[in-house]
Design a protein around this motif. Structure first.
Motif, PDB file in Angstrom:
ATOM      1  N   HIS A  66       0.819  -1.214   0.000  1.00  0.00           N
ATOM      2  CA  HIS A  66       0.000   0.000   0.000  1.00  0.00           C
ATOM      3  C   HIS A  66       0.856   1.270   0.000  1.00  0.00           C
ATOM      4  N   THR A  69       2.561   2.914  -4.245  1.00  0.00           N
ATOM      5  CA  THR A  69       2.001   3.894  -5.181  1.00  0.00           C
ATOM      6  C   THR A  69       0.990   4.772  -4.455  1.00  0.00           C
ATOM      7  N   ASP A  70       0.748   5.921  -5.031  1.00  0.00           N
ATOM      8  CA  ASP A  70      -0.226   6.858  -4.472  1.00  0.00           C
ATOM      9  C   ASP A  70      -1.170   7.301  -5.592  1.00  0.00           C
ATOM     10  N   PRO A  71      -2.402   6.775  -5.604  1.00  0.00           N
ATOM     11  CA  PRO A  71      -3.022   5.919  -4.597  1.00  0.00           C
ATOM     12  C   PRO A  71      -2.594   4.466  -4.781  1.00  0.00           C
ATOM     13  N   PRO A  72      -2.763   3.643  -3.725  1.00  0.00           N
ATOM     14  CA  PRO A  72      -2.356   2.246  -3.822  1.00  0.00           C
ATOM     15  C   PRO A  72      -3.370   1.362  -4.550  1.00  0.00           C
ATOM     16  N   GLY A  73      -4.618   1.827  -4.646  1.00  0.00           N
ATOM     17  CA  GLY A  73      -5.684   0.975  -5.161  1.00  0.00           C
ATOM     18  C   GLY A  73      -6.248   0.136  -4.020  1.00  0.00           C
ATOM     19  N   GLU A 156       5.540   7.914 -13.083  1.00  0.00           N
ATOM     20  CA  GLU A 156       4.616   7.553 -12.009  1.00  0.00           C
ATOM     21  C   GLU A 156       3.999   6.183 -12.304  1.00  0.00           C
ATOM     22  N   PRO A 159      -1.534   2.492  -9.926  1.00  0.00           N
ATOM     23  CA  PRO A 159      -1.857   2.016  -8.577  1.00  0.00           C
ATOM     24  C   PRO A 159      -1.580   0.510  -8.451  1.00  0.00           C
ATOM     25  N   TRP A 161      -2.387  -2.135  -6.428  1.00  0.00           N
ATOM     26  CA  TRP A 161      -3.378  -3.202  -6.294  1.00  0.00           C
ATOM     27  C   TRP A 161      -4.294  -3.314  -7.502  1.00  0.00           C
ATOM     28  N   GLU A 162      -4.623  -2.212  -8.143  1.00  0.00           N
ATOM     29  CA  GLU A 162      -5.437  -2.293  -9.368  1.00  0.00           C
ATOM     30  C   GLU A 162      -4.665  -3.017 -10.460  1.00  0.00           C
ATOM     31  N   ASN A 163      -3.382  -2.701 -10.598  1.00  0.00           N
ATOM     32  CA  ASN A 163      -2.537  -3.367 -11.583  1.00  0.00           C
ATOM     33  C   ASN A 163      -2.413  -4.849 -11.245  1.00  0.00           C
TER      34      ASN A 163
END
Length: 177
Positions: A66, A69-73, A156, A159, A161-163
């Motif tokens: 988490h 990345t920002d946001p993490p997803g 950049e 996110p 978790w989405e990835n």
């Protein structure tokens, strides 16, 4: 010699329980080595954990996905905010190869090869015990390497978790049942 023009971002099964995934990164090779071995740099794309650079040395990897990345997803069900794993260095040839244990039965080799002003990173994860873990580590390595590429390219990343979730579904289609 690998044809870099056809390098696929997706990992492949090179043996029934072995996943191999590659990335072409900006050089020099010493920079790539630092991102593999220095905790402060490795935590930016994968997991923290200080390593003593000698065969047989034990260390702990600590994932906080988490924070990547920002946001993490949105974190998928079944994953905690932090994951820890004990590991040991089993092979070392700076700045070209680092092999570590992965959990109680697996092993991961990181190999760096100069390619002009770039470097080829090959990650080989051996002894993956079952399909469920295969899909998780395939998506995990792919997502973490996407972040590494972004970090070393000063871009950049998507996110995490989405990835990861998108890649998990894609690997379920790509890898044999």
């Amino acid at each position: 010699m690998i044809d870099l023009s056809t390098l696929d971002a997706y990992g492949t099964l090179t043996e029934p329980t072995t996943l191999t995934i590659q990335r072409l990164l900006p050089g020099p090779i010493e920079r790539g080595w630092a991102y593999l071995t220095e905790s402060d740099l490795r935590r930016q794309w994968m997991a923290s954990g200080d390593m003593e650079m000698k065969v047989g040395a034990t260390f702990e990897l600590v994932w906080r996905n988490h924070e990547l990345t920002d946001p993490p997803g949105e974190r998928p069900e079944g994953f905690s905010p932090e994951h820890r794993m004990q590991s040991r260095i089993v092979d070392l040839d700076p700045p070209h190869k680092l092999t570590i244990t992965w959990g109680v039965s697996g092993e991961v080799a990181f190999e760096l090869e100069p390619r002009g002003e770039k470097m080829l990173l090959t990650v080989t994860h051996r002894r993956i015990p079952d399909r469920d873990i295969l899909l998780k580590v395939s998506a995990g390595w792919h997502a973490h390497l996407d972040i590494l590429v972004a970090r070393v390219s000063n871009t950049e990343p998507a996110p995490f978790w989405e990835n990861w979730s998108r890649l998990h579904a894609e690997y379920a289609r790509r890898l044999p049942a």
